[in-house]
Design a protein around this motif. Structure first.
Motif, PDB file in Angstrom:
ATOM      1  N   ALA A  63       0.851  -1.200   0.000  1.00 12.97           N
ATOM      2  CA  ALA A  63       0.000   0.000   0.000  1.00 12.97           C
ATOM      3  C   ALA A  63       0.887   1.251   0.000  1.00 12.97           C
ATOM      4  CB  ALA A  63      -0.918  -0.011   1.229  1.00 12.97           C
ATOM      5  N   LYS A  65       0.483   4.398   0.008  1.00  9.37           N
ATOM      6  CA  LYS A  65       0.227   5.570   0.853  1.00  9.37           C
ATOM      7  C   LYS A  65       1.007   5.526   2.168  1.00  9.37           C
ATOM      8  CE  LYS A  65      -3.847   4.559   3.802  1.00  9.37           C
ATOM      9  NZ  LYS A  65      -4.279   3.185   3.515  1.00  9.37           N
ATOM     10  N   CYS A  66       1.357   4.326   2.617  1.00  5.11           N
ATOM     11  CA  CYS A  66       1.986   4.166   3.925  1.00  5.11           C
ATOM     12  C   CYS A  66       3.364   4.821   3.990  1.00  5.11           C
ATOM     13  CB  CYS A  66       2.096   2.679   4.214  1.00  5.11           C
ATOM     14  SG  CYS A  66       2.696   2.317   5.845  1.00  5.11           S
ATOM     15  N   ALA A 107      -6.882   0.392  -5.471  1.00  3.45           N
ATOM     16  CA  ALA A 107      -7.711  -0.086  -4.360  1.00  3.45           C
ATOM     17  C   ALA A 107      -8.368   1.051  -3.579  1.00  3.45           C
ATOM     18  CB  ALA A 107      -6.877  -0.969  -3.432  1.00  3.45           C
ATOM     19  N   ARG A 150     -15.523  -4.351  -2.400  1.00  7.61           N
ATOM     20  CA  ARG A 150     -14.954  -4.240  -1.053  1.00  7.61           C
ATOM     21  C   ARG A 150     -16.067  -4.302  -0.016  1.00  7.61           C
ATOM     22  NH1 ARG A 150     -10.583   0.020   1.233  1.00  7.61           N
ATOM     23  NH2 ARG A 150     -11.078  -0.100   3.442  1.00  7.61           N
ATOM     24  N   HIS A 194     -10.717  -4.719   4.287  1.00 11.61           N
ATOM     25  CA  HIS A 194      -9.611  -4.234   5.125  1.00 11.61           C
ATOM     26  C   HIS A 194     -10.143  -4.224   6.552  1.00 11.61           C
ATOM     27  CE1 HIS A 194      -6.360  -2.013   6.837  1.00 11.61           C
ATOM     28  NE2 HIS A 194      -5.811  -1.714   5.669  1.00 11.61           N
ATOM     29  N   GLY A 198      -3.402  -1.720  11.665  1.00 11.01           N
ATOM     30  CA  GLY A 198      -2.885  -2.061  12.988  1.00 11.01           C
ATOM     31  C   GLY A 198      -3.890  -2.954  13.703  1.00 11.01           C
ATOM     32  N   GLY A 233      -5.061  -4.884   4.257  1.00  8.69           N
ATOM     33  CA  GLY A 233      -3.909  -4.613   5.118  1.00  8.69           C
ATOM     34  C   GLY A 233      -4.262  -4.900   6.567  1.00  8.69           C
ATOM     35  N   PHE A 235      -1.713  -5.583   8.954  1.00  6.65           N
ATOM     36  CA  PHE A 235      -0.642  -6.373   9.574  1.00  6.65           C
ATOM     37  C   PHE A 235       0.319  -5.465  10.348  1.00  6.65           C
ATOM     38  CE2 PHE A 235      -2.158  -8.002   5.587  1.00  6.65           C
ATOM     39  CZ  PHE A 235      -2.553  -9.285   5.902  1.00  6.65           C
ATOM     40  N   PRO A 270      -0.539  -5.086   2.338  1.00  7.59           N
ATOM     41  CA  PRO A 270       0.144  -4.622   3.549  1.00  7.59           C
ATOM     42  C   PRO A 270       0.853  -3.292   3.317  1.00  7.59           C
ATOM     43  CG  PRO A 270       1.416  -6.352   2.468  1.00  7.59           C
ATOM     44  CD  PRO A 270       0.122  -6.238   1.717  1.00  7.59           C
ATOM     45  N   GLY A 271       0.725  -2.385   4.286  1.00 10.38           N
ATOM     46  CA  GLY A 271       1.464  -1.121   4.239  1.00 10.38           C
ATOM     47  C   GLY A 271       2.466  -1.107   5.381  1.00 10.38           C
ATOM     48  N   ARG A 272       1.948  -0.824   6.571  1.00 15.28           N
ATOM     49  CA  ARG A 272       2.727  -0.762   7.803  1.00 15.28           C
ATOM     50  C   ARG A 272       3.734  -1.916   7.959  1.00 15.28           C
ATOM     51  NH1 ARG A 272       0.725   1.893  11.942  1.00 15.28           N
ATOM     52  NH2 ARG A 272      -1.386   1.977  11.181  1.00 15.28           N
ATOM     53  N   TYR A 373       3.340   5.791   7.851  1.00 12.47           N
ATOM     54  CA  TYR A 373       2.438   6.938   8.010  1.00 12.47           C
ATOM     55  C   TYR A 373       3.100   8.092   8.753  1.00 12.47           C
ATOM     56  CZ  TYR A 373      -0.771   3.290   6.564  1.00 12.47           C
ATOM     57  OH  TYR A 373      -1.368   2.268   5.870  1.00 12.47           O
TER      58      TYR A 373
HETATM   59  C1  PLP Z   1      -4.191   2.077   4.052  1.00 12.28           C
HETATM   60  C2  PLP Z   1      -4.619   0.903   3.257  1.00 12.28           C
HETATM   61  C3  PLP Z   1      -3.856  -0.276   3.275  1.00 12.28           C
HETATM   62  C4  PLP Z   1      -2.653  -0.467   4.155  1.00 12.28           C
HETATM   63  O1  PLP Z   1      -3.029  -0.749   5.452  1.00 12.28           O
HETATM   64  P1  PLP Z   1      -1.962  -1.218   6.573  1.00 12.28           P
HETATM   65  O2  PLP Z   1      -2.784  -1.325   7.777  1.00 12.28           O
HETATM   66  O3  PLP Z   1      -0.899  -0.167   6.644  1.00 12.28           O
HETATM   67  O4  PLP Z   1      -1.410  -2.523   6.154  1.00 12.28           O
HETATM   68  C5  PLP Z   1      -4.263  -1.314   2.466  1.00 12.28           C
HETATM   69  N1  PLP Z   1      -5.347  -1.208   1.671  1.00 12.28           N
HETATM   70  C6  PLP Z   1      -6.096  -0.089   1.615  1.00 12.28           C
HETATM   71  C7  PLP Z   1      -7.262  -0.042   0.699  1.00 12.28           C
HETATM   72  C8  PLP Z   1      -5.759   0.995   2.419  1.00 12.28           C
HETATM   73  O5  PLP Z   1      -6.521   2.091   2.388  1.00 12.28           O
END
Ligand code: PLP
Length: 469
Positions: A63, A65-66, A107, A150, A194, A198, A233, A235, A270-272, A373
């Motif tokens: 992801a 944006k993270c 997404a 979704r 989602h 966290g 996400g 995780f 996954p982002g974080r 973030y």
């Molecule tokens: C922010 C986001 C993520 C990432 O989420 P994490 O909790 O950082 O893993 C994944 N998918 C979507 C659609 C998001 O908005």
């Protein structure tokens, strides 16, 4: 792309080195005052290996944006992950690295029209939706898109809930939306959710996967053949965390509800997880106030040069909690202490109460797990610049990644000696534009030299590489 900014180069350091050693070295040079990050790309490589080991069936789409730092994206692209983009800008950023559009999922369930047109033009054809208006919009702008519905599947405990904004109800709304998609002749290919960023409630993944299975059946009744399950996400990614528990829940639920890997491709966003622990922040104490009572210091207020308008915006937006760690070893009494950011806003507080030794102005306070973030949201409000990022990799990581596009040898600087690292620092607050072909920068015993990197261009030709295991 030419590298003009030294901070974007990856410094290859000795295998015995780590973020703390590098921080110590830079901080104790005596010439550094501004806050700075050390970003260890080896940490991302280890996370990638952990993911492959724990959830071999689940393909990660990072992801963006993270943390959208170019180096983060390049390392993940080199490792073979795919990407979750939420906007035209993120799609452009990822595709500029040479990533194939089939490795991107758009997404964001609510997309501005121009961003849908851009995705269509770039060949990014997989996208999510959770409402009727979006279906009509996609029908008129990109009727051949591959759609993923979704659904809402909230964890009972999460650092950031997302369900109040995104996700349709799997029981009531989703069947109706699927019928509408069918009547519009749109191609729905799967289900996503989602559980919340966290996630502190691993069984939420099982509940969500069960709901998804129900919709796979509903889709089949409408004549669809869903083939994508996107588990989103949520995780954890901090140093002391693990995806072990969630992976056990996910693997068992996949086994129960989607046992055949040949029929359903499972992806995640996954982002974080990938970036949180890779970034360590060093801040400097520039002022302090000792609060006296009865002739003794009872508590201390420290003012550091990064705060909630900078990296610590994560305290407000990401509901993060951070732990201040003094760089210097102290023995002796601990005082109740608060840590404050540099701006003139009373809101700019980093920690309300921590037990800390008595430190002096000029000392450093370190914060770990600062990769998720933080920087993409930070602002230089009140004239305080954002910290520079020093990227490091140890020799084994360098050796492993240097020929995996989009990374090339040109991304790396050998000879990460203390002096070389300091050269990347911007002590005066100006852009540093040094010539990296200086002989002193060549690694002593590697035999390779970094001749005339100023003329080396970044090549865009992208060659598919398999994931590194
Ligand atoms: C922010 C986001 C993520 C990432 O989420 P994490 O909790 O950082 O893993 C994944 N998918 C979507 C659609 C998001 O908005």
């Amino acid at each position: 792309m030419k590298f003009t900014n030294l901070d974007e180069r990856i410094h290859v350091v000795h295998p015995d080195s780590d973020s703390w050693k590098i921080i110590r070295d830079i901080a104790e040079s005596g010439v550094q005052e501004e806050p700075f990050y050390v970003f260890d790309i080896g940490d991302i490589v280890h996370k990638y290996k952990e993911w492959k080991l724990k959830m071999p069936r689940v393909e990660p789409f990072y992801a963006v944006k993270c943390n959208d730092s170019s180096t983060v994206l390049e390392v993940l692209a080199a490792l073979g992950t795919s990407f979750d983009c939420a906007s035209k800008g993120e799609i452009m950023k990822v595709m500029e690295l040479g990533v194939d559009p089939s490795r991107i999922i758009f997404a964001n369930p609510t997309k501005p029209a121009s961003h849908i047109r851009h995705a269509a033009a770039m060949g990014v054809d997989t996208m999510t939706f959770d409402n009727e208006t979006e279906l009509h919009k996609i029908k008129s702008l990109f009727p051949t898109a591959k759609l993923v519905i979704r659904i809402r599947a909230d964890a009972a405990v999460a650092q950031c809930q997302l369900g109040m904004k995104f996700g349709c109800d799997a029981n009531t709304e989703a069947p109706r939306l699927l019928k509408l998609a069918r009547s519009l002749d749109l191609d729905v290919i799967g289900v996503s959710f989602h559980v919340g960023s966290g996630c502190g409630d691993p069984p939420a993944f099982r509940r969500a996967i069960a709901s998804a299975k129900m919709l796979f059946n509903a889709g089949e009744n409408l004549g669809y053949n869903f083939r994508i399950l996107d588990i989103g996400g949520g995780f954890p990614g901090n140093k002391n965390s693990s995806i072990h528990k969630i992976s056990e829940v996910v693997n068992a639920a996949l086994e129960d509800y989607f046992p055949d890997p040949g029929l359903v491709r499972v992806i995640a966003e996954p982002g974080r997880f990938f970036v949180a622990s890779a970034f360590t922040l060093a801040t400097n104490i520039h002022s302090k106030r000792e609060i006296p009572a009865g002739g003794e210091t009872t508590s201390v207020m420290y003012y550091i040069n990064d705060g909630v308008y900078g990296s610590f915006n994560s305290l407000l937006y990401d509901h993060a909690h951070v732990t201040p760690i003094p760089l210097k070893n102290h023995s002796g009494k601990l005082y109740p202490s608060s840590v404050w950011g540099p701006t003139c806003d009373g809101l700019d507080q980093v920690t309300e109460m921590a037990l800390l030794p008595l430190m002096s102005v000029g000392e450093w306070i370190i914060f770990e797990d600062m990769g998720a973030y933080t920087l993409p949201v930070a602002s230089p409000f009140n004239g305080f610049p954002l910290p520079k990022v020093h990227v490091i990799a140890d020799e084994t990581i360098w050796y492993m990644l240097k020929d995996h596009l989009p990374l090339t040898e040109d991304h790396f600087v050998l000879g990460g000696t203390p002096n070389n690292l300091r050269l990347g620092l911007d002590i005066a607050g100006n852009e540093v534009m040094q010539d990296w072909s200086m002989p002193s920068l060549c690694h002593q015993d590697s035999g390779s030299s970094l001749e005339d990197t100023s003329s080396s261009a970044f090549h865009f030709d992208y060659v598919e590489v398999g994931p590194i295991n």
